[in-house]
Design a protein around this motif. Structure first.
Motif, PDB file in Angstrom:
ATOM      1  N   VAL A 238      -9.556  -3.406 -10.803  1.00 35.27           N
ATOM      2  CA  VAL A 238      -8.648  -3.379 -11.945  1.00 35.27           C
ATOM      3  C   VAL A 238      -8.464  -1.924 -12.340  1.00 35.27           C
ATOM      4  O   VAL A 238      -9.445  -1.209 -12.588  1.00 35.27           O
ATOM      5  N   TYR A 239      -7.229  -1.488 -12.372  1.00 32.15           N
ATOM      6  CA  TYR A 239      -6.943  -0.078 -12.596  1.00 32.15           C
ATOM      7  C   TYR A 239      -6.037   0.092 -13.803  1.00 32.15           C
ATOM      8  O   TYR A 239      -4.982  -0.537 -13.897  1.00 32.15           O
ATOM      9  N   ASP A 240      -6.472   0.939 -14.717  1.00 33.92           N
ATOM     10  CA  ASP A 240      -5.630   1.226 -15.881  1.00 33.92           C
ATOM     11  C   ASP A 240      -4.445   2.088 -15.475  1.00 33.92           C
ATOM     12  O   ASP A 240      -3.356   1.971 -16.035  1.00 33.92           O
ATOM     13  N   ALA A 241      -4.648   2.947 -14.496  1.00 30.49           N
ATOM     14  CA  ALA A 241      -3.570   3.805 -13.967  1.00 30.49           C
ATOM     15  C   ALA A 241      -4.126   4.568 -12.774  1.00 30.49           C
ATOM     16  O   ALA A 241      -5.340   4.636 -12.562  1.00 30.49           O
ATOM     17  N   GLY A 242      -3.243   5.097 -11.967  1.00 34.21           N
ATOM     18  CA  GLY A 242      -3.649   6.025 -10.929  1.00 34.21           C
ATOM     19  C   GLY A 242      -4.009   5.422  -9.596  1.00 34.21           C
ATOM     20  O   GLY A 242      -4.417   6.143  -8.694  1.00 34.21           O
ATOM     21  N   ALA A 243      -3.887   4.107  -9.418  1.00 29.41           N
ATOM     22  CA  ALA A 243      -4.195   3.494  -8.133  1.00 29.41           C
ATOM     23  C   ALA A 243      -2.972   3.567  -7.230  1.00 29.41           C
ATOM     24  O   ALA A 243      -1.934   2.971  -7.534  1.00 29.41           O
ATOM     25  N   ASP A 244      -3.089   4.284  -6.141  1.00 29.33           N
ATOM     26  CA  ASP A 244      -1.995   4.381  -5.179  1.00 29.33           C
ATOM     27  C   ASP A 244      -0.712   4.869  -5.844  1.00 29.33           C
ATOM     28  O   ASP A 244       0.400   4.532  -5.415  1.00 29.33           O
ATOM     29  N   GLU A 260      -9.216  -1.901   8.800  1.00 28.69           N
ATOM     30  CA  GLU A 260      -9.179  -1.700  10.252  1.00 28.69           C
ATOM     31  C   GLU A 260      -9.656  -0.289  10.555  1.00 28.69           C
ATOM     32  O   GLU A 260      -9.681   0.572   9.660  1.00 28.69           O
ATOM     33  N   PRO A 261     -10.068  -0.020  11.793  1.00 28.05           N
ATOM     34  CA  PRO A 261     -10.551   1.317  12.123  1.00 28.05           C
ATOM     35  C   PRO A 261      -9.502   2.369  11.784  1.00 28.05           C
ATOM     36  O   PRO A 261      -8.305   2.166  11.990  1.00 28.05           O
ATOM     37  N   GLY A 262      -9.966   3.471  11.208  1.00 26.85           N
ATOM     38  CA  GLY A 262      -9.035   4.517  10.845  1.00 26.85           C
ATOM     39  C   GLY A 262      -9.610   5.435   9.786  1.00 26.85           C
ATOM     40  O   GLY A 262     -10.828   5.508   9.598  1.00 26.85           O
ATOM     41  N   GLU A 263      -8.744   6.097   9.067  1.00 27.71           N
ATOM     42  CA  GLU A 263      -9.139   7.070   8.058  1.00 27.71           C
ATOM     43  C   GLU A 263      -8.511   6.713   6.713  1.00 27.71           C
ATOM     44  O   GLU A 263      -7.638   5.840   6.623  1.00 27.71           O
ATOM     45  N   GLY A 264      -8.998   7.387   5.681  1.00 27.95           N
ATOM     46  CA  GLY A 264      -8.406   7.227   4.354  1.00 27.95           C
ATOM     47  C   GLY A 264      -9.297   6.515   3.364  1.00 27.95           C
ATOM     48  O   GLY A 264      -9.137   6.669   2.154  1.00 27.95           O
ATOM     49  N   ALA A 265     -10.244   5.678   3.856  1.00 28.32           N
ATOM     50  CA  ALA A 265     -11.156   4.948   2.976  1.00 28.32           C
ATOM     51  C   ALA A 265     -12.572   5.112   3.509  1.00 28.32           C
ATOM     52  O   ALA A 265     -12.862   4.699   4.637  1.00 28.32           O
ATOM     53  N   GLU A 280     -18.107  -0.683  -1.222  1.00 31.03           N
ATOM     54  CA  GLU A 280     -17.457   0.200  -2.186  1.00 31.03           C
ATOM     55  C   GLU A 280     -16.844   1.344  -1.401  1.00 31.03           C
ATOM     56  O   GLU A 280     -17.517   2.006  -0.611  1.00 31.03           O
ATOM     57  N   LEU A 281     -15.548   1.546  -1.613  1.00 30.49           N
ATOM     58  CA  LEU A 281     -14.796   2.499  -0.808  1.00 30.49           C
ATOM     59  C   LEU A 281     -14.183   3.580  -1.689  1.00 30.49           C
ATOM     60  O   LEU A 281     -13.567   3.284  -2.719  1.00 30.49           O
ATOM     61  N   ALA A 282     -14.350   4.836  -1.270  1.00 34.02           N
ATOM     62  CA  ALA A 282     -13.657   5.952  -1.908  1.00 34.02           C
ATOM     63  C   ALA A 282     -12.376   6.214  -1.121  1.00 34.02           C
ATOM     64  O   ALA A 282     -12.416   6.366   0.101  1.00 34.02           O
ATOM     65  N   LEU A 283     -11.246   6.239  -1.828  1.00 35.19           N
ATOM     66  CA  LEU A 283      -9.957   6.367  -1.157  1.00 35.19           C
ATOM     67  C   LEU A 283      -9.330   7.724  -1.441  1.00 35.19           C
ATOM     68  O   LEU A 283      -9.389   8.229  -2.574  1.00 35.19           O
ATOM     69  N   ASP A 284      -8.746   8.302  -0.413  1.00 30.82           N
ATOM     70  CA  ASP A 284      -8.052   9.573  -0.579  1.00 30.82           C
ATOM     71  C   ASP A 284      -6.930   9.429  -1.601  1.00 30.82           C
ATOM     72  O   ASP A 284      -6.085   8.526  -1.486  1.00 30.82           O
ATOM     73  N   GLY A 285      -6.939  10.276  -2.620  1.00 30.66           N
ATOM     74  CA  GLY A 285      -5.874  10.261  -3.618  1.00 30.66           C
ATOM     75  C   GLY A 285      -6.063   9.272  -4.745  1.00 30.66           C
ATOM     76  O   GLY A 285      -5.213   9.184  -5.641  1.00 30.66           O
ATOM     77  N   TRP A 286      -7.156   8.499  -4.724  1.00 27.53           N
ATOM     78  CA  TRP A 286      -7.420   7.525  -5.794  1.00 27.53           C
ATOM     79  C   TRP A 286      -8.533   8.056  -6.685  1.00 27.53           C
ATOM     80  O   TRP A 286      -9.521   8.603  -6.211  1.00 27.53           O
ATOM     81  N   ASP A 287      -8.393   7.855  -7.989  1.00 28.86           N
ATOM     82  CA  ASP A 287      -9.417   8.285  -8.932  1.00 28.86           C
ATOM     83  C   ASP A 287     -10.589   7.311  -9.000  1.00 28.86           C
ATOM     84  O   ASP A 287     -11.685   7.698  -9.384  1.00 28.86           O
ATOM     85  N   SER A 288     -10.355   6.033  -8.673  1.00 26.23           N
ATOM     86  CA  SER A 288     -11.379   5.002  -8.801  1.00 26.23           C
ATOM     87  C   SER A 288     -11.640   4.351  -7.442  1.00 26.23           C
ATOM     88  O   SER A 288     -10.748   4.327  -6.582  1.00 26.23           O
ATOM     89  N   PRO A 289     -12.844   3.814  -7.236  1.00 24.34           N
ATOM     90  CA  PRO A 289     -13.152   3.173  -5.957  1.00 24.34           C
ATOM     91  C   PRO A 289     -12.461   1.823  -5.814  1.00 24.34           C
ATOM     92  O   PRO A 289     -11.969   1.242  -6.785  1.00 24.34           O
ATOM     93  N   LEU A 290     -12.451   1.318  -4.598  1.00 21.27           N
ATOM     94  CA  LEU A 290     -11.962  -0.020  -4.309  1.00 21.27           C
ATOM     95  C   LEU A 290     -13.135  -0.822  -3.755  1.00 21.27           C
ATOM     96  O   LEU A 290     -13.930  -0.313  -2.955  1.00 21.27           O
TER      97      LEU A 290
END
Length: 322
Positions: A238-244, A260-265, A280-290
């Protein structure tokens, strides 16, 4: 027989336990009053039962105001967390207590008690004392007693919370089946989301005495009204703002997110329960985890912190919250 709550209020000193609650419940469905401790759900149930009087507001049943009607004359059945059984009476006499008060003939009482023992899965234990029963059996006796007088509405206040997890799961299934067969209007207070969704057709979510959201259980789960409600119902993303780059508030349904295999998370934490993983995943460009949950076969290998993935997020996975 519609039950209407019209702008009910109840305060205790400076605490507003029930705040302007308006709710309409038609005959038939099971309604769960769901909320955290201190949200006002038990107080609201006591107002409906007549055990307490509102400071203001009205209660109507089938169009008739019952705000000042005594509990005994409302025709409601009640069962509570502590069961409130009489220890000096056996099972049959506990169930028959209200029937005796209403001066049912002995033969009619015996027939009704036998019917209720069968209905609640307690045949053959009518002569036992309360202390000889398991917690689950005591809860069934309390439920049978609440049903004895064919109540207009059945009121349940955290009836399963004192039981262990396995027994609670078993009784949830039994109660859901029983309510469906009886076609009885039920108001069920609980703080347990899984219990509410297992037993209820409709949900009314309370927070700090206020009614936050009310509606069919499936619809409410699919579309929470606000971030607090979404988090309370178990959504983690749940994101107040800033997700993607999206404006908030917004909910991301992780059940629709592919990895899937790759980068970004990047995996920052792994929790395992049986064959299921929560990442728990840290995403490039996201302030909060997914947070993502799934089976190891979906990942093709056991995940570990530092692993990287590419996310596949379909557009319908995003749910705006207002």
């Amino acid at each position: 027989m519609t039950l209407e709550l019209d702008r009910l209020n109840r305060t205790y000193g400076s605490i507003r336990a029930v705040a302007d609650v308006t709710l309409e419940l038609p005959a038939g469905p099971t309604l769960a009053l769901l909320g955290p401790s201190g949200s006002g759900k038990s107080t609201l149930l006591r107002l409906v039962a007549g055990l307490e009087a509102p400071d203001s507001g009205r209660i109507r049943l089938a169009g008739r105001e019952i705000t000042s009607v005594s509990p005994q004359k409302r025709g409601f059945g009640m069962a509570f967390q502590d069961h409130a059984l009489f220890p000096h009476l056996n099972v049959e006499d506990n169930i028959a207590f209200g029937l005796v008060e209403r001066r049912w003939p002995a033969a009619a009482r015996a027939a009704r008690v036998k019917e209720l023992l069968e209905l609640t899965g307690l045949p053959g234990i009518g002569k036992r004392r309360v202390h000889e029963l398991s917690g689950g059996q005591q809860q069934r006796v309390a439920l049978a007693r609440a049903l004895a007088l064919n109540p207009r509405i059945l009121l349940l206040d955290e009836p399963l919370s004192s039981l262990d997890r396995e027994l609670r799961e078993h009784l949830k299934r039994e109660m859901a089946d029983l309510f469906a067969r009886l076609e009885l209007t039920v108001i069920h207070v609980t703080h347990d989301q899984s219990e509410a969704f297992a037993l209820a057709d409709d949900l009314a979510i309370l927070r700090d005495g206020h009614l936050v959201q009310h509606g069919p259980a499936a619809a409410l789960l699919a579309r929470p009204r606000d971030p607090w409600t979404a988090r309370f119902l178990g959504y983690r993303n749940v994101y107040d703002a800033g997700a993607d780059g999206r404006p908030g508030p917004v909910l991301l349904d992780d059940g629709r997110v592919g990895l899937e295999p790759g980068e970004g998370a990047t995996v920052t934490h792994v929790a395992r329960e049986g064959l299921e993983f929560t990442l728990e995943l840290a995403l490039d460009g996201w302030d909060s985890p997914l947070f993502w949950s799934g089976h190891v076969r979906e990942l093709h290998a056991t995940p570990a912190p530092g692993d990287t993935f590419s996310l596949r997020i379909p557009e319908h996975a995003w749910i705006p919250l207002s």
